[in-house]
Design a protein around this motif. Structure first.
Motif, PDB file in Angstrom:
ATOM      1  N   ARG A  94       0.839  -1.205   0.000  1.00  0.00           N
ATOM      2  CA  ARG A  94       0.000   0.000   0.000  1.00  0.00           C
ATOM      3  C   ARG A  94       0.874   1.255   0.000  1.00  0.00           C
ATOM      4  NH1 ARG A  94      -5.381  -0.260   3.728  1.00  0.00           N
ATOM      5  NH2 ARG A  94      -6.495  -1.917   2.603  1.00  0.00           N
ATOM      6  N   ALA A  95       1.918   1.240   0.824  1.00  0.00           N
ATOM      7  CA  ALA A  95       2.845   2.375   0.854  1.00  0.00           C
ATOM      8  C   ALA A  95       3.559   2.516  -0.491  1.00  0.00           C
ATOM      9  CB  ALA A  95       3.855   2.202   1.982  1.00  0.00           C
ATOM     10  N   THR A  96       3.904   1.393  -1.099  1.00  0.00           N
ATOM     11  CA  THR A  96       4.560   1.422  -2.404  1.00  0.00           C
ATOM     12  C   THR A  96       3.613   1.970  -3.466  1.00  0.00           C
ATOM     13  OG1 THR A  96       5.873  -0.504  -1.752  1.00  0.00           O
ATOM     14  CG2 THR A  96       5.833   0.038  -4.093  1.00  0.00           C
ATOM     15  N   ALA A  97       2.342   1.599  -3.389  1.00  0.00           N
ATOM     16  CA  ALA A  97       1.351   2.134  -4.329  1.00  0.00           C
ATOM     17  C   ALA A  97       1.258   3.657  -4.192  1.00  0.00           C
ATOM     18  CB  ALA A  97      -0.007   1.491  -4.089  1.00  0.00           C
ATOM     19  N   ASP A  98       1.257   4.149  -2.966  1.00  0.00           N
ATOM     20  CA  ASP A  98       1.239   5.601  -2.756  1.00  0.00           C
ATOM     21  C   ASP A  98       2.436   6.255  -3.428  1.00  0.00           C
ATOM     22  OD1 ASP A  98      -1.094   5.481  -1.269  1.00  0.00           O
ATOM     23  OD2 ASP A  98      -0.059   5.441   0.664  1.00  0.00           O
ATOM     24  N   GLU A  99       3.608   5.626  -3.288  1.00  0.00           N
ATOM     25  CA  GLU A  99       4.828   6.173  -3.871  1.00  0.00           C
ATOM     26  C   GLU A  99       4.768   6.147  -5.400  1.00  0.00           C
ATOM     27  OE1 GLU A  99       9.449   5.793  -2.657  1.00  0.00           O
ATOM     28  OE2 GLU A  99       8.497   3.897  -3.215  1.00  0.00           O
ATOM     29  N   PHE A 100       4.336   5.022  -5.949  1.00  0.00           N
ATOM     30  CA  PHE A 100       4.270   4.894  -7.406  1.00  0.00           C
ATOM     31  C   PHE A 100       3.210   5.803  -8.014  1.00  0.00           C
ATOM     32  CE2 PHE A 100       7.264   1.708  -6.904  1.00  0.00           C
ATOM     33  CZ  PHE A 100       7.550   1.027  -8.072  1.00  0.00           C
ATOM     34  N   ASN A 101       2.209   6.179  -7.237  1.00  0.00           N
ATOM     35  CA  ASN A 101       1.173   7.093  -7.726  1.00  0.00           C
ATOM     36  C   ASN A 101       1.577   8.556  -7.598  1.00  0.00           C
ATOM     37  OD1 ASN A 101      -0.745   5.167  -8.556  1.00  0.00           O
ATOM     38  ND2 ASN A 101      -1.496   4.916  -6.464  1.00  0.00           N
ATOM     39  N   ASP A 102       2.715   8.822  -6.984  1.00  0.00           N
ATOM     40  CA  ASP A 102       3.220  10.181  -6.796  1.00  0.00           C
ATOM     41  C   ASP A 102       3.992  10.606  -8.038  1.00  0.00           C
ATOM     42  OD1 ASP A 102       4.549  12.502  -6.079  1.00  0.00           O
ATOM     43  OD2 ASP A 102       5.166  11.760  -4.112  1.00  0.00           O
ATOM     44  N   GLN A 103       3.594  11.708  -8.642  1.00  0.00           N
ATOM     45  CA  GLN A 103       4.235  12.178  -9.874  1.00  0.00           C
ATOM     46  C   GLN A 103       5.728  12.451  -9.696  1.00  0.00           C
ATOM     47  OE1 GLN A 103       3.165  12.376 -13.025  1.00  0.00           O
ATOM     48  NE2 GLN A 103       1.265  11.408 -12.366  1.00  0.00           N
ATOM     49  N   VAL A 104       6.113  12.873  -8.511  1.00  0.00           N
ATOM     50  CA  VAL A 104       7.532  13.146  -8.253  1.00  0.00           C
ATOM     51  C   VAL A 104       8.361  11.869  -8.392  1.00  0.00           C
ATOM     52  CG1 VAL A 104       9.192  13.889  -6.490  1.00  0.00           C
ATOM     53  CG2 VAL A 104       7.026  15.117  -6.773  1.00  0.00           C
ATOM     54  N   PHE A 105       7.787  10.754  -7.973  1.00  0.00           N
ATOM     55  CA  PHE A 105       8.464   9.466  -8.085  1.00  0.00           C
ATOM     56  C   PHE A 105       8.343   8.898  -9.497  1.00  0.00           C
ATOM     57  CE2 PHE A 105       8.332   4.837  -8.034  1.00  0.00           C
ATOM     58  CZ  PHE A 105       9.419   4.493  -7.255  1.00  0.00           C
ATOM     59  N   GLN A 106       7.178   9.058 -10.089  1.00  0.00           N
ATOM     60  CA  GLN A 106       6.894   8.434 -11.377  1.00  0.00           C
ATOM     61  C   GLN A 106       7.841   8.882 -12.480  1.00  0.00           C
ATOM     62  OE1 GLN A 106       3.167   7.958 -13.261  1.00  0.00           O
ATOM     63  NE2 GLN A 106       1.996   7.834 -11.349  1.00  0.00           N
TER      64      GLN A 106
END
Length: 199
Positions: A94-106
């Motif tokens: 779930r935390a990883t999904a939050d990160e992958f959904n963040d444009q800064v990370f993407q």
């Protein structure tokens, strides 16, 4: 008159390196990988482009170092182990999904994945520095669960980790669906059905 202390070149170099990392990560999100240039990174970081070329051979190398700068710290603690494998995997994914959904990370991750498709050396480095450490912490958690009887003895825990992570990555990379908590929870539940001891 007292002598002035000599400038600390290592501190200056670290400040420059961090400024270059910040510039590369922000610019790739603004202009995309194709339009990202060493000159642009240098200008944003406030350094000469020769400084960048002294440390890195290409924009891909800069971006990879910037993106993986804190990887060792991120993976050092491993995955949580509360004794409930399903809960632990869901919490982390779930935390990883939050990160992958963040444009800064993407932006940098997608840029590196795309660049790696056409650059074998970059791809190998990307796998070694980012993907493998990530898989390793799942393997370690699954091995602990196997020892605790939550995963069948005959399961290959490396393949098991890939069974959990590969659908997640594929959905994100190919944009075949959203990375939601419901998706993550279902993914974990279905994977564990095949991993648990029979009976």
């Amino acid at each position: 008159m007292a002598d002035k202390a000599a400038p600390d070149s290592s501190r200056r170099s670290e400040r420059s390196r961090r400024a270059i990392f910040d510039a590369a990560l922000s610019l790739v999100g603004e202009v995309g990988y194709d339009m990202l240039t060493i000159e642009g990174i240098a200008s944003r970081a406030g350094v000469g482009k020769q400084t960048i070329y002294r440390w890195w051979p290409s924009k891909a190398a800069v971006l990879l170092d910037a993106f993986t700068a804190d990887t060792d710290e991120d993976y050092a603690a491993g995955l949580p182990d509360t004794g409930d494998l399903a809960a632990d995997l869901k919490f982390v994914l779930r935390a990883t999904a939050d990160e992958f959904n963040d444009q800064v990370f993407q932006a940098p991750y997608r840029a590196l994945a795309a660049a790696g498709a056409n650059d074998e050396e970059l791809s190998r480095t990307f796998v070694a520095r980012l993907l493998e450490p990530g898989i390793r912490v799942y393997v370690e958690r699954l091995r602990a669960a196997q020892e605790a009887g939550e995963v069948a003895d005959d399961i290959d825990v490396r393949i098991a980790a890939e069974m959990v992570l590969s659908p997640f990555s594929q959905r994100w990379l190919m944009r075949t669906g959203e990375l939601t908590y419901d998706y993550v929870d279902t993914l974990v539940d279905q994977a564990l059905r095949g991993l648990r001891p029979r009976g």
